[in-house]
Design an enzyme around this catalytic site. Structure first.
Site, PDB file in Angstrom:
ATOM      1  N   ARG A 147       0.926  -1.200  -0.063  1.00  0.00           N
ATOM      2  CA  ARG A 147      -0.151   0.015   0.058  1.00  0.00           C
ATOM      3  C   ARG A 147       0.917   1.156  -0.058  1.00  0.00           C
ATOM      4  O   ARG A 147       1.713   1.469   0.690  1.00  0.00           O
ATOM      5  CB  ARG A 147      -0.907   0.062   1.351  1.00  0.00           C
ATOM      6  N   TYR A 159      -2.276  11.788   8.094  1.00  0.00           N
ATOM      7  CA  TYR A 159      -2.565  10.277   8.648  1.00  0.00           C
ATOM      8  C   TYR A 159      -2.133   9.231   7.713  1.00  0.00           C
ATOM      9  O   TYR A 159      -2.489   9.312   6.686  1.00  0.00           O
ATOM     10  CB  TYR A 159      -4.160  10.235   8.995  1.00  0.00           C
ATOM     11  N   ASP A 224      -4.861   3.963   0.023  1.00  0.00           N
ATOM     12  CA  ASP A 224      -6.275   4.207   0.833  1.00  0.00           C
ATOM     13  C   ASP A 224      -6.619   5.663   0.835  1.00  0.00           C
ATOM     14  O   ASP A 224      -5.503   6.738   1.223  1.00  0.00           O
ATOM     15  CB  ASP A 224      -5.581   3.836   2.210  1.00  0.00           C
ATOM     16  N   HIS A 226      -8.924   6.986   2.624  1.00  0.00           N
ATOM     17  CA  HIS A 226      -9.313   7.278   3.962  1.00  0.00           C
ATOM     18  C   HIS A 226     -10.751   8.335   3.968  1.00  0.00           C
ATOM     19  O   HIS A 226     -10.704   9.186   4.824  1.00  0.00           O
ATOM     20  CB  HIS A 226      -8.372   7.758   4.666  1.00  0.00           C
ATOM     21  N   GLU A 250      -8.751   2.191  -2.074  1.00  0.00           N
ATOM     22  CA  GLU A 250      -9.543   1.801  -0.646  1.00  0.00           C
ATOM     23  C   GLU A 250     -10.488   3.425  -0.186  1.00  0.00           C
ATOM     24  O   GLU A 250      -9.554   4.331  -0.268  1.00  0.00           O
ATOM     25  CB  GLU A 250      -8.670   1.226   0.393  1.00  0.00           C
ATOM     26  N   GLU A 276     -13.847  -0.765   6.255  1.00  0.00           N
ATOM     27  CA  GLU A 276     -13.216  -1.122   7.545  1.00  0.00           C
ATOM     28  C   GLU A 276     -14.052  -0.458   8.759  1.00  0.00           C
ATOM     29  O   GLU A 276     -13.857  -0.959   9.753  1.00  0.00           O
ATOM     30  CB  GLU A 276     -11.857  -0.563   7.518  1.00  0.00           C
ATOM     31  N   ARG A 297     -13.577  -4.835   3.185  1.00  0.00           N
ATOM     32  CA  ARG A 297     -12.404  -4.433   4.019  1.00  0.00           C
ATOM     33  C   ARG A 297     -12.769  -4.599   5.394  1.00  0.00           C
ATOM     34  O   ARG A 297     -11.897  -4.163   6.249  1.00  0.00           O
ATOM     35  CB  ARG A 297     -12.158  -2.973   3.656  1.00  0.00           C
ATOM     36  N   GLU A 353      -4.319  -7.564   4.774  1.00  0.00           N
ATOM     37  CA  GLU A 353      -3.637  -6.435   5.104  1.00  0.00           C
ATOM     38  C   GLU A 353      -2.662  -7.019   6.341  1.00  0.00           C
ATOM     39  O   GLU A 353      -3.082  -7.623   7.285  1.00  0.00           O
ATOM     40  CB  GLU A 353      -4.551  -5.307   5.511  1.00  0.00           C
ATOM     41  N   TRP A 416     -11.791  11.587   7.230  1.00  0.00           N
ATOM     42  CA  TRP A 416     -10.414  11.312   6.960  1.00  0.00           C
ATOM     43  C   TRP A 416     -10.311   9.699   7.048  1.00  0.00           C
ATOM     44  O   TRP A 416     -11.037   9.074   7.231  1.00  0.00           O
ATOM     45  CB  TRP A 416      -9.552  11.769   8.296  1.00  0.00           C
TER      46      TRP A 416
HETATM   47  C1  CS2 Z   1      -6.307   2.168   8.090  1.00  0.00           C
HETATM   48  C2  CS2 Z   1      -6.559   1.698   9.345  1.00  0.00           C
HETATM   49  O1  CS2 Z   1      -5.230  -0.048   7.553  1.00  0.00           O
HETATM   50  C3  CS2 Z   1      -6.140   0.969   7.000  1.00  0.00           C
HETATM   51  O2  CS2 Z   1      -6.450   0.647   6.202  1.00  0.00           O
HETATM   52  O3  CS2 Z   1      -7.126   2.815   7.313  1.00  0.00           O
HETATM   53  O4  CS2 Z   1      -5.319   1.678  10.108  1.00  0.00           O
HETATM   54  C4  CS2 Z   1      -7.402   2.758  10.177  1.00  0.00           C
HETATM   55  O5  CS2 Z   1      -6.982   4.001   9.924  1.00  0.00           O
HETATM   56  C5  CS2 Z   1      -7.236   2.481  11.629  1.00  0.00           C
HETATM   57  O6  CS2 Z   1      -7.663   1.143  11.615  1.00  0.00           O
HETATM   58  C6  CS2 Z   1      -8.352   3.282  12.558  1.00  0.00           C
HETATM   59  O7  CS2 Z   1      -8.372   2.704  13.707  1.00  0.00           O
HETATM   60 MG    MG Z   2      -8.011   2.097   5.522  1.00  0.00          MG
END
Ligand code: CS2
Ligand code: MG
Length: 416
Positions: A147, A159, A224, A226, A250, A276, A297, A353, A416
């Site tokens: 990634r 982030y 990602d 986000h 993602e 996620e 995810r 992942e 985010w």
């Molecule tokens: C992130 C995560 O792994 C990912 O794809 O988006 O690390 C996510 O930000 C965290 O799990 C938030 O707690």
């Molecule tokens: Mg993610």
């Protein structure tokens, strides 16, 4: 035999984890992960105050019925706190069932459908050069999927973007332990970051181009977003990176707006992954039936455990949609093991992942899963194959920690 006691263990070996320990009347111990990053104590209370008292004395082998009991009976269904708590119970009961059978859990889920699970790792850098160094480190270790996240000119800390030694493991999303801001009484606030989608959209295609140029066509590249883009911005990005053959894009839009992905699909064939932050099969209904995503995810930890995530994957399988289970460091090693057992067993596995946990975390959680040549395997230890060392856990007290806040340049709060 029955469930004799339930203990909730909150430990913080570098970051916070919520673990459920279920002990049966014949002395078998099962472990479950209920970690919800930044909201850990809410799950701990849900488990301690509302779940544990209702489960004592129940048949520990009634896994499906217990799942339905916890899902339907409280009336207030779904939601991340509830489903992380359900997940913790579900994993612990599967762990117990597999330990009783003397088999690694995947054998109770139908057995192995493959020899190993392709992993993707996280490479990032404040500049394209540093990102490429990070990617090179992982390629040297044999990883086949990476990634890629990078800094954006004109923006500060973003982030998920950190400069690390090439190939070195790092906990890039440590859920910053907030510093006091000098106010009385001291406020514990998340850190804040500034975001500019236009700057990001201008920059990201050049990041993909540079990584492709250096590493060639075979390496799988993931990214990602986000949740930070509007549907039309996401469509623009998906189209712009298409020539670089991304494995997936993602969370390009906020997850709760399922219809947003229709617009992205109309403009691009870049594969999409989302989920996620989802916690049940219902969150996926439109996405799966309309084939708006290519990868699921969710993680076992946030989607109701093995039972909950297996429901999602069975539904997704009918539409040819595959797994890309969430495996950041805020999913504990117990949750990671649960992801691996399920991924090994299901037919529609896609990719997993993988963010290695810190050495300190691994002193608390003794794992038996492995990574070799970019492939993961849950191991052959009976059960999930992860044991929590309670003495080691007790040495790391809970520390309040939150994910950062993202604001646009004008100060407004952004996704985010
Ligand atoms: C992130 C995560 O792994 C990912 O794809 O988006 O690390 C996510 O930000 C965290 O799990 C938030 O707690
Ligand atoms: Mg993610």
């Amino acid at each position: 035999m029955s469930i004799q006691r339930l203990d909730v263990i909150v430990t913080s070996p570098g970051r916070n984890f919520v673990t459920l320990k279920i002990t049966t009347s014949d002395g078998i111990i099962g472990w479950g992960d209920g970690t919800l990053n930044g909201r850990e104590l809410a799950v701990a209370s849900y488990l301690r105050d509302h779940v544990a008292p209702t489960l004592v004395g129940r048949d520990e082998s009634a896994i499906e019925q217990t799942w339905q009991y916890l899902y339907r009976s409280p009336y207030w269904r779904r939601g991340p706190v509830t489903m992380a708590a359900v997940a913790a119970v579900d994993m612990a009961l599967w762990d117990i069932a597999a330990k009783k059978a003397g088999e690694p859990l995947y054998k109770l889920l139908g057995g192995a459908s493959r020899t190993g699970l392709m992993a993707y790792v996280h490479a990032s850098g404040s500049t394209i050069e540093r990102l490429n160094d990070a990617v090179a480190g992982y390629v040297d270790q044999g990883f086949q999927a990476v990634r890629i996240q990078s800094g954006v000119p004109g923006l500060g800390q973003i982030y998920g973007v950190h400069d690390a030694a090439p190939g070195a493991a790092y906990e890039y999303e440590p859920a910053g332990r907030p510093a006091t801001d000098g106010s009385e009484p001291a406020a514990l606030r998340p850190t804040e970051e500034t975001w500019d989608t236009a700057a990001y959209l201008r920059h990201l295609p050049s990041v993909f181009a540079a990584v492709r140029e250096q590493f060639g066509g075979e390496l799988r590249l993931l990214h990602d977003g986000h949740h930070r883009m509007s549907p039309i911005e996401a469509a623009k990005l998906a189209k712009a990176i298409e020539p670089y053959d991304p494995f997936w894009l993602e969370d390009c839009t906020p997850g709760e707006d399922q219809a947003a992905l229709r617009l992205v699909r109309q403009h691009s064939v870049t594969p999409l992954a989302i989920g996620e932050v989802f916690n049940s099969v219902h969150d996926y209904q439109t996405l799966i039936t309309e084939r708006l995503i290519d990868y699921v995810r969710s993680s076992t930890t946030h989607a109701g455990g093995i039972t909950g995530l297996r429901q999602i994957m069975t539904f997704a399988g009918i539409y040819g949609i595959r797994s890309g289970f969430h495996g950041p460091t805020d999913v504990s090693p117990v949750g990671m093991a649960a992801n691996l057992h399920l991924g090994l067993a299901i037919h529609n596995f896609g990719i997993q992942e993988y963010m290695p946990h810190s050495a300190t975390a691994l002193e608390v959680f003794r794992t038996s899963y492995s990574v070799d040549g970019g492939m993961l395997h849950p191991g052959e230890t009976p059960g999930l194959g992860v044991e929590l060392d309670e003495q080691a856990a007790a040495a790391h007290e809970y520390v309040p920690a939150y994910l950062p806040v993202n604001r646009l340049r004008d100060g407004s709060v952004h996704d985010w």
